[in-house]
Motif scaffolding. Structure first.
Motif, PDB file in Angstrom:
ATOM      1  N   THR A 102      -7.464  -0.195   1.584  1.00 29.50           N
ATOM      2  CA  THR A 102      -5.817  -0.715   0.894  1.00 29.50           C
ATOM      3  C   THR A 102      -5.396  -0.049   1.328  1.00 29.50           C
ATOM      4  O   THR A 102      -4.591   1.312   1.422  1.00 29.50           O
ATOM      5  N   VAL A 103      -4.126  -0.318   2.643  1.00 32.42           N
ATOM      6  CA  VAL A 103      -2.898  -0.099   2.680  1.00 32.42           C
ATOM      7  C   VAL A 103      -1.625  -0.674   1.487  1.00 32.42           C
ATOM      8  O   VAL A 103      -1.105  -1.353   1.640  1.00 32.42           O
ATOM      9  N   THR A 104      -0.791   0.654   0.646  1.00 31.03           N
ATOM     10  CA  THR A 104       0.073  -0.152  -0.152  1.00 31.03           C
ATOM     11  C   THR A 104       1.638   0.829   0.435  1.00 31.03           C
ATOM     12  O   THR A 104       1.666   1.550   0.990  1.00 31.03           O
ATOM     13  N   LEU A 105       2.627   0.091  -0.320  1.00 30.96           N
ATOM     14  CA  LEU A 105       4.127   0.548   0.268  1.00 30.96           C
ATOM     15  C   LEU A 105       4.279   1.597  -0.877  1.00 30.96           C
ATOM     16  O   LEU A 105       4.299   0.630  -2.190  1.00 30.96           O
ATOM     17  N   GLU A 106       4.782   2.558  -0.228  1.00 36.12           N
ATOM     18  CA  GLU A 106       5.374   3.831  -1.385  1.00 36.12           C
ATOM     19  C   GLU A 106       7.156   4.029  -1.241  1.00 36.12           C
ATOM     20  O   GLU A 106       6.226   5.053   0.021  1.00 36.12           O
ATOM     21  N   ASN A 107       7.727   3.402  -1.557  1.00 34.75           N
ATOM     22  CA  ASN A 107       8.923   4.412  -1.543  1.00 34.75           C
ATOM     23  C   ASN A 107       8.970   3.212  -0.117  1.00 34.75           C
ATOM     24  O   ASN A 107      10.150   4.132   0.821  1.00 34.75           O
ATOM     25  N   GLY A 108       8.632   2.285   0.025  1.00 41.19           N
ATOM     26  CA  GLY A 108       9.250   1.952   1.909  1.00 41.19           C
ATOM     27  C   GLY A 108       8.161   2.452   2.883  1.00 41.19           C
ATOM     28  O   GLY A 108       8.246   2.168   3.922  1.00 41.19           O
ATOM     29  N   GLU A 109       7.339   3.551   2.633  1.00 41.88           N
ATOM     30  CA  GLU A 109       5.863   4.503   3.189  1.00 41.88           C
ATOM     31  C   GLU A 109       4.642   3.697   3.277  1.00 41.88           C
ATOM     32  O   GLU A 109       4.053   3.555   1.965  1.00 41.88           O
ATOM     33  N   PRO A 110       3.796   2.913   4.567  1.00 45.51           N
ATOM     34  CA  PRO A 110       2.199   3.370   3.626  1.00 45.51           C
ATOM     35  C   PRO A 110       1.594   3.847   3.128  1.00 45.51           C
ATOM     36  O   PRO A 110       2.171   5.194   4.252  1.00 45.51           O
ATOM     37  N   GLU A 111       0.662   4.301   2.809  1.00 44.29           N
ATOM     38  CA  GLU A 111      -0.192   5.099   1.808  1.00 44.29           C
ATOM     39  C   GLU A 111      -1.437   3.882   1.893  1.00 44.29           C
ATOM     40  O   GLU A 111      -1.312   2.986   1.109  1.00 44.29           O
ATOM     41  N   LEU A 112      -2.358   4.672   2.336  1.00 48.44           N
ATOM     42  CA  LEU A 112      -3.807   4.647   2.466  1.00 48.44           C
ATOM     43  C   LEU A 112      -4.815   5.042   1.637  1.00 48.44           C
ATOM     44  O   LEU A 112      -4.132   6.327   0.921  1.00 48.44           O
ATOM     45  N   THR A 113      -6.025   4.512   1.196  1.00 46.16           N
ATOM     46  CA  THR A 113      -7.344   4.573   0.508  1.00 46.16           C
ATOM     47  C   THR A 113      -8.003   4.174   0.308  1.00 46.16           C
ATOM     48  O   THR A 113      -7.806   2.676   0.911  1.00 46.16           O
ATOM     49  N   LEU A 114      -9.141   4.327  -0.073  1.00 45.86           N
ATOM     50  CA  LEU A 114     -10.763   3.898   0.473  1.00 45.86           C
ATOM     51  C   LEU A 114     -11.457   3.032  -0.438  1.00 45.86           C
ATOM     52  O   LEU A 114     -10.850   3.693  -1.756  1.00 45.86           O
ATOM     53  N   ASN A 115     -11.833   1.825  -0.154  1.00 48.67           N
ATOM     54  CA  ASN A 115     -12.526   1.899  -1.255  1.00 48.67           C
ATOM     55  C   ASN A 115     -13.733   1.913  -1.772  1.00 48.67           C
ATOM     56  O   ASN A 115     -14.827   1.852  -1.213  1.00 48.67           O
TER      57      ASN A 115
END
Length: 483
Positions: free
Chosen positions: A278-291
């Protein structure tokens, strides 16, 4: 004459643990969940941590380490060593728990219970007023219908098969009315011998015979070749009609199903996709997390840990039980370690992809995709290309602009006339946009597309345009023509 010789050579062999890690890396989340369940069922020393309990991996490591230390230094260690020397039944854990055969690769995927195509037709056939002979012959016709719903064999060949295999004398004249009865079954169009007959059956089954339906019947029956070639001028001339009526009739034809058997096809079923990343945007920057939600948390059973840490004097059965427990604990720890290595590898590779395509993950614009090959990510992560391929294959990433198949982010480079390197996907998207914007009454042929791409700075050969068009499932200009 016999001779002795001494040779020195190097061989690279993967350990069972490495083989297990590579197999787990290749599995997407759904298959991994199934694999974990199978491991829990086959190894009683491995169990899943309930959701209401805190994660206790560190606590578990301390417990198993203590058990191993006591087994090596205490009374049990001496007895276990004696047992390993005396017993012929002892097999090292690495030989029993990690050396999987080729069949272990084949994951058993759950299949939904559905009524088969032939079963549905035979059920409908049983509702007809038929004698035993007619039912048997009609059933044989149904058995020759393929997955698309077509009867590809002629009645003469079917009659010969029935005569030789069933010892029933029959001929085409007897089978013809039975075939027509089969063609009355649902879904409409079933049992047709070609596409033209399939469309005719469906049009004749329509309850309301509107003018557009009547004209559609004439088109399919009398001008089918012209229809397949989209020669609309010839159709209007043959049937003495105008553009408006012809368009309405064509709309009726396009609503029909050219493959009625697809209604029972498993390929048409909806497929649930669970993303691995899952790639989410935090303050305009993409952040990666695993499921992690579907993989569960594992630990070694405390019961088995206590069995190996007990210091009382043991007989032969107790020693065998302790040895069994120790082997199962080793296998459980090896499996958990392999899962951890899989997690680290996936995190490392996906982070490298995210860094490489950071602009794309910010905006979601495919024009921002950079050319990227497996070897580019392998160079960044210092992993083998085969490992990168295993990570990418069948994995999905969820983003703010949709769920994407990971391998679709990879593409070769294309150099524009300005010298700028862009992804091949960018050229394909540009080609799709040109075709979508074309005049459907006079579609652009491949030569015209080459000229228009050149105007936009992309020097592409005609055969390359044809290849890209086919990869995008876009037909030739003649078949894109519309009224």
């Amino acid at each position: 004459m016999l001779k002795q010789s001494l040779q020195q050579k190097q061989q690279l062999r993967m350990t069972p643990q490495q083989m297990l890690v590579q197999k787990l890396i290749a599995l997407p989340v759904i298959s991994l969940e199934q694999r974990i369940k199978e491991e829990i069922e086959s190894n009683p020393a491995l169990e899943e941590v309930p959701e209401n309990e805190p994660e206790a991996r560190e606590e578990q490591d301390a417990l198993t380490d203590g058990a191993e230390g006591e087994a090596s230094d205490g009374i049990l260690g001496d007895e276990a060593a004696d047992f390993m020397e005396e017993s012929d039944e002892y097999v090292p854990a690495y030989k029993t728990s990690l050396a999987y055969d080729a069949d272990s690769e084949k994951e058993q995927k759950p299949v939904a219970a559905t009524v088969s195509f032939q079963d549905s037709l035979m059920f409908q056939l049983g509702m007809r007023n038929l004698n035993e002979r007619q039912y048997l012959l009609a059933g044989y016709i149904i058995g020759n219908i393929d997955d698309d719903g077509y009867l590809r064999r002629d009645l003469y060949s079917i009659a010969n098969d029935i005569t030789f295999l069933q010892n029933i004398q029959t001929d085409e004249q007897e089978l013809q009315p039975l075939l027509e009865m089969v063609q009355e079954l649902d879904p409409p169009g079933i049992g047709a011998r070609n596409l033209q007959e399939c469309l005719l059956i469906q049009l004749r089954r329509k309850a309301i015979k509107a003018p557009a339906t009547e004209l559609a019947l004439k088109i399919v029956n009398r001008a089918f070749d012209e229809f397949t070639k989209k020669n609309y001028a010839r159709i209007k001339e043959m049937l003495h009609t105008d553009d408006e009526k012809l368009k309405a009739a064509l709309d009726e034809i396009l609503k029909l199903n050219p493959k009625p058997g697809d209604a029972y096809s498993e390929e048409g079923a909806a497929v649930t996709v669970i993303p691995d990343f899952t790639v989410t945007l935090e303050n305009g920057e993409p952040e990666l997390t695993l499921n992690y939600k579907n993989t569960g948390r594992l630990r070694v059973s405390t019961v088995y840990s206590e069995m190996t840490s007990h210091r009382s004097k043991k007989g032969k059965q107790e020693r065998e039980a302790a040895s069994f427990a120790r082997r199962k604990m080793e296998a459980a720890n090896s499996f958990m370690d392999a899962l951890k290595q899989r997690e680290d590898t996936l995190q490392k590779v996906m982070q490298a992809i995210l860094d490489y395509q950071r602009n794309y993950f910010r905006e979601g614009d495919e024009s921002l995709l950079k050319p990227m090959l497996l070897k580019n990510i392998a160079a960044v992560t210092h992993l083998d290309i085969s490992t990168i391929s295993r990570v990418v294959n069948s994995k999905y990433v969820q983003t703010a602009f949709g769920t994407l198949l990971l391998k679709n982010l990879f593409s070769e480079s294309f150099r524009k006339e300005s010298g700028e390197e862009v992804s091949v996907k960018t050229v394909k998207n540009l080609l799709r946009e040109l075709i979508e914007a074309e005049n459907k009454k006079s579609p652009l042929n491949d030569d015209a597309l080459v000229d228009m791409l050149k105007e936009k700075g992309c020097q592409v050969a005609r055969r390359t345009v044809a290849k890209y068009r086919e990869q995008l499932d876009i037909p030739v200009a003649r078949l894109r023509k519309a009224l």
